[in-house]
Design a protein around this motif. Structure first.
Motif, PDB file in Angstrom:
ATOM      1  N   THR A  48       0.833  -1.205   0.000  1.00 22.60           N
ATOM      2  CA  THR A  48       0.000   0.000   0.000  1.00 22.60           C
ATOM      3  C   THR A  48       0.869   1.258   0.000  1.00 22.60           C
ATOM      4  O   THR A  48       0.614   2.212  -0.752  1.00 22.60           O
ATOM      5  N   CYS A  74      -8.704  -4.934  -3.342  1.00 17.90           N
ATOM      6  CA  CYS A  74      -8.189  -3.699  -2.738  1.00 17.90           C
ATOM      7  C   CYS A  74      -7.204  -3.011  -3.677  1.00 17.90           C
ATOM      8  O   CYS A  74      -7.199  -1.781  -3.822  1.00 17.90           O
ATOM      9  N   ASN A 106      -8.611   0.613   7.830  1.00 24.05           N
ATOM     10  CA  ASN A 106      -8.477  -0.172   6.591  1.00 24.05           C
ATOM     11  C   ASN A 106      -9.210  -1.507   6.692  1.00 24.05           C
ATOM     12  O   ASN A 106      -8.903  -2.441   5.955  1.00 24.05           O
TER      13      ASN A 106
END
Lengths: 339, 339, 339, 339, 339, 339
Positions: free
Chosen positions: C137, C191, C317
């Motif tokens: 991420t 995601c 998250n």
């Protein structure tokens, strides 16, 4: 573009395998017109093998008959100084084998004369052309490393005292492992520090194994005529506090047969040169970066081309006369420190 | 054999995990009778945890009430000097944590007072008790190594600035990576050269990473209060030409997380310490020797026993007061060289 | 900060080993007040083991007597839907085990009710909390990867049909390897593509090995009652042309016992997740980056904390109710495609 | 046995290094009588290098003067169709390079004409001749694998966009990585499923890296003229539920430079092709089988021999005209799916 | 099923760590009612530690007071014979530690008496229960190996002369490495050849290192009282031409610390036992087969269960009295051959 | 120094690739004057290829016309005896290929005649010249090994039955794996024990695989004409209790393709020959010694030189006639034992 006329001085292996083949691959820039060696037969054989027109055993004749633009000096260390001076006096560019000379004074004079004559004098430190060194340079330029402040450089052999040539003869070589091997990695280390002159130099030289004799891995050497150091260790400290640890050996009781490497530490990243790895922070984490696809190159060809680029007034990363003088001075200070 | 009475000064981790457990395993030689800490609660807790009778927050009380034969000093570096002097004045043997002191003058006074009082003062350099160091010593004694002439010693961490304690506080620690880590490998290197005093010392210290901050691998440190060196490099040259290259770091952009090692080069053989390997000639060939069955030992227990052996007038390989003074002087010369 | 009252529904392993221990480590945010299981003894035992006050075998009693703020659902898949709906109706936040439900319609209703009630509904996909996913991420955010366009995601076992529980019972589980294993890596893959809904889905399911029987590596299973897929393969194509290749198996004739991984390809860099490596260009060369010091974390603890952060209106998250509905719809489309 | 007369069409590398040398090693079956290239000089040079009698720059002349029995087509993809049709019309057997054609319609016409003319048309997919594929076939035949139901096939390069030839020219090649690389592993995957026609095809193509440019590992490419896909991903689903996952790339941010492999999963055993390993049950346990002594073979020689065997009416495993038509249709469906 | 009453004779480690824990895990078949040792305190301690009712220092008392159904003999080798004979005379089943006895005559008498009394006498060779040996047996039964014709068996230690117990005492142990270690692998080798009696036996024993002393890896031994062989080598030739090469050592100048293995060669396949690999032909190629998921088992528990199965008249793979007599005879022939 | 005249008998590969090239490199000691083969064309071709003057198909002519000083015998095993006897009768030194003869009686007669004639008869066991064997000898001489007491020697192939020559023909070869491969390692093992004659010999031979057929790794063999042993195992026991375990195979179901090694155990140290490692005690610890820089040598050249040194009355380590007779007798006793 003018094609320069080049003459080779020295008829040994380094001329045959390195310089002449490299020059021959650059025909649009240079033509080898002569080979000169004390041994005319050797000069002749070499010239014939490479299709070179002239062979001489006298540099006087060489300059008279061929008027070269460029001279490449591939002789033993003790001849670098006189032959370079002579070539510069004849208005030639000079590409000289390493090390520059036997002492600092000579190397300084060589640089001064080159400057005075407006000619290129360069030294053949080919490791500058390795893809690893090029990548180090790029990383440094791209800001990946920050300020460079410490370098460990070594060129070690376990039992690699050459069993041939003049490598153990002090008068002809000027020294041993430091003069023959150490200079290569020292040149790179100095480049990384922008070739500053160190404030302080401390070092030692040894000859335990060289004088005792034993099993040789590069032929057999004669301990009775071993006159140079088999190992040299030194520490250099620079104005901005940067430092270099330098180790060179022909013979040392270490595990590895041959080990040549540099570790270069900067404030943002560090590099181990062979194989190249970069150690830094990325995305907030400590990161190790590998570059698995560096291409092998002909480092002699690239260094010869760099010399010719300098001769043509173009940008070049070849070792300059001035750098050679600084390097030679440092070598001398190490030997003086070692006593 | 008389059982000596021992007192512990300092209530931290090193007392709790290292010294007290070791002393407790040697009940025929020593009994721990007291713990003393500025924080009486800490002293009390520690004493209770180990079944020790007394706890103090004042050394005056300690000496009055317990009259120890032996004092073990486990306090921050800045207290080593005053507490050792006080203990010697009370006629105690002293086992002091490393480094000896904050400067050479203090360490010298400590050694002189110990000599004058006829008491043992020793420093806790436990690496001397590793099986690797014992084997090195045996190899050296058995003549497998010849003359020792060069040693590379390093204790490097990549991002190991401790996030706890006083490690980055100059006044309390006296220095950084050199004072905390470098001393361990320097002590061994000096042992290998019979603890000679060097002719020349050249060194540098750095704090780029410590002051810049970043990812920590031993907790997070505060770059704003970082006062010590994060890396120190030095070169020592000795009368008989032997040399030591020393590197220590809390933070350095190198690949390895933690790397502590020595390479010791002699005229007949060389040793890499961790893991131990010997490089020499055997049966006329170059040989690499591995010793795969070295037994792990409790190095603190062995070092504590060595200290007690010295107290009993027996042979001991513990670091002496005199050695500690030499070591501290070298540390100081490195810092002075670094400017 | 208010301490929320939490109730656990389900008395199995996942409650005992994952959810309760995580909640107990966050006492400033949450207190577990009750455990509810169809088997009151099981509920009682679990409550006692963890020092929880109440045990129930009826959710009606649970809501009457305890009025929890938060409900954690750890029951078989077929109960996720009714128990989540009931909890939301009681105004609770819900942290539900994966997969969301047995079908897309249920998962959609669950999300809609949560939105209507203004309560947090989240699913326990803990792999989002692995340091590898966090680093992915960060790399994506820092622009190291460019546009993500293809992802290979797999969760394969060679002979890992569980020999316990309801894993091979279609009515209770809703499916096999895809429902139990595939969802974990599919959630991450989605995601990486910002949880878009795919344009097209194509897939197949198999049960050759499950129905034939054989050597089990996670206990013995009964081929006669094997009702689910032992392997599922699927391809998802997204509006912006991005794609996912998904493979999941309980049993497959492959070399590796258990293999769970994602490869995520972007225009500037690609990532292999376990162990994390980044493949990109740096300093003009192709570079492979390793991050050797990622810290292991308690992923359940971090995911539970993320759920509680969401309940407190903070950034989180955790997998949302909306994402769970999208995921469940994709699962259903894969099964429908497989026929 | 009659010796067939063969003509080569196309004067490039594939003719020079693959087809002609293979044909020359089979003198009892075939004689190469002519080379034909648009560039007559190239044709002449090639013919001379291999001792071939005739060279042409026109196929018309070729057929008039030489009347070959066999034509081998080694030209760019866009010429496969017209030249094959012409050769078949002249009653020749045709051995055509892969891929069959630019589109499905052409490949279908080629197969139909071959059938109508009673001539052999075959495509040069040499991987069928690798010892690994032969062993896979033997394992399948011996019943070691059971029913084949899923295949993962990939042919990936990290930065392998060829810097020469027409590989990035859409009109001449018909596509990029799928057309050039993917077809090889797709052909094998289809063989494993008995060359069924899939029910459904879903796929995507990408050109992020090709159009952005960067470091090339197979020469430098020009991003401005990059017209094809640098990566293609696809999923094929077959009537009996079997499936293929196919990945092909010229450029992808993956770790491996070049990676070509297939995993083939059956109900009783699975195979990883390179290096070959078999995963199954043996003696009641899960077993991994290695075959360490597979012999390297000249796969072009074996494939050429297989083509000639087909011409002679003997059993052959060469890719048939019909298989080529199916393959080309699938390629087209992937491109259509990718949009 | 009747629960048998078991008595343990011998109070050492093998009783404490192996036999009693195994018996305690089989409560439906056996109950340990007594421990008997020459040292009553030892017997008492052991009984208490395991919750066993009775402790004796006399077998006479044991048989009078407890009337056990089963006796497990865990005493030094020289007591196996008298204690087994006594137990059989009392009508007990006997599970005796290895080796069976000090000589062939005793082992033969033990087997004869067991047969005469109709009681089970078995020896505790636990390696028969390793998953590797079970798999070998299955491979042999499934015909994967063909005829077995040669076996290499070794159990070697480099410096593993035990520094405790009676291992170097000839009168109590009957021998050294062969008696203590060699018997384990010899038992397996004989099983592979269906426990035939060899035609010819040739062997040698050595004690160079045992008598010279040196570094011990299993404690320190006393060379002055070293009476047994430190190494034994032997060759056995069987009626059908099969052969066994046997090597056993307490001390040998070999690289490996501890090395225990068998290689078993058959006409169709060969097996290396640890780790298990099968070498054969499959699908027409030479194949190496690994079985990576063999499950670790408690080999003592399985062997104890096998003994109890034999007592219950069920199939069992425990070492029988008859096999023990054959084994002991072979051992004796080796010692006689060695002179 | 006189240059000896040498004749080669036998026109095969061993003459062409081994003996003649070696002799040609020693022009100051020997000149090859003739080649003799049953097939005159072969002799002629060989002579021409190496620039040798004469070629014969009759030894009678050879001796008449050339009167060689030295004869090198490179013919099949069954000719070694008659040709050696003939050469000795002509007063020649003889260098004969291994094995010496088909049986012990012949080898004994050969040695006796050589002694009677005062001529050198030597056998070409070149492994004696490997640097590993030289180093073993040096270690033994330097006392690093103590008394040698056990040797494991093997020369194993998995499927290495040669598909050419007479290797499976009993009448011409006298045997199989033992005669062709085993002799090489047996010769070394006997050297290590000073070529004593064993007291006892026990052995077995097998032909399961050779007669059954299968996959060949050195060409294909014909099982129908396979007359020799494919494997031989033996044990030799010597007067001073030393022992040798010998294993040789053309075919055996083992993992390794080709495996040739010796382990030699002495009272102070043990050696594994390939790659060479020494296992002993050093500095009071168990030590493993590697010699990483052994130089590769031309073992045939060195063995030929050793033969010539013997002819010149100088020290030599070539295999003598007497040793050859002992070796052959042992081989015969193994075959007799095997029945």
């Amino acid at each position: 573009m003018t094609v320069l006329k080049a003459a080779i001085i020295g008829g040994g292996n380094i001329a045959d395998k390195n310089h002449i083949p490299a020059l021959k691959q650059l025909p649009e820039q240079v033509e080898v017109v002569a080979v000169c060696s004390r041994d005319l037969g050797k000069a002749r054989t070499l010239a014939d093998a490479h299709g070179i027109a002239h062979a001489f055993d006298s540099t006087t004749q060489l300059y008279q008959q061929c008027a070269p633009d460029v001279v490449v000096i591939c002789t033993p260390n003790n001849l670098h100084y006189p032959q370079t001076m002579e070539a510069l006096e004849h208005g030639c560019h000079v590409f000289c084998e390493k090390p520059p000379a036997l002492n600092a004074q000579n190397a300084r004079e060589m640089a001064d004369l080159a400057a005075q004559k407006g000619r290129i004098l360069a030294y053949n430190f080919q490791l500058r052309q390795t893809p690893e060194w090029q990548l180090f340079t790029r990383c440094k330029t791209d800001g990946l490393l920050g300020d460079m402040y410490h370098i460990k450089a070594h060129f070690l052999r376990r039992r690699g005292i050459p069993g041939w040539g003049y490598f153990t003869n002090k008068a002809m070589q000027g020294g041993g492992a430091l003069m023959d091997l150490g200079v290569h990695v020292l040149d790179l280390a100095l480049c990384a520090l922008d070739y500053q002159v160190p404030d302080s130099v401390l070092g030692n030289t040894y000859d335990f194994i060289g004088k005792a004799g034993g099993k040789g891995l590069m032929g057999d050497w004669n301990p009775a005529t071993f006159e140079v150091e088999d190992a040299a260790m030194a520490y250099l400290s620079f104005p901005g506090k940067a430092s270099i640890m330098l180790s060179a050996s022909f013979a040392l009781n270490t595990q590895v047969d041959k080990d040549r490497n540099l570790e270069l530490f900067g404030s943002k990243g560090g590099v181990k040169l062979f194989p190249f790895s970069l150690h830094t922070e990325l995305a907030g984490e400590l990161a190790d970066v590998q570059f698995p696809y560096l291409e092998e190159v002909d480092i002699q060809l690239k260094n010869t081309a760099a010399f010719l680029a300098a001769c043509a007034g173009k940008p070049s990363n070849v070792c300059t006369a001035e750098q050679g003088a600084i390097l030679q001075e440092i070598i001398q200070r190490i030997y003086e420190s070692a006593g």
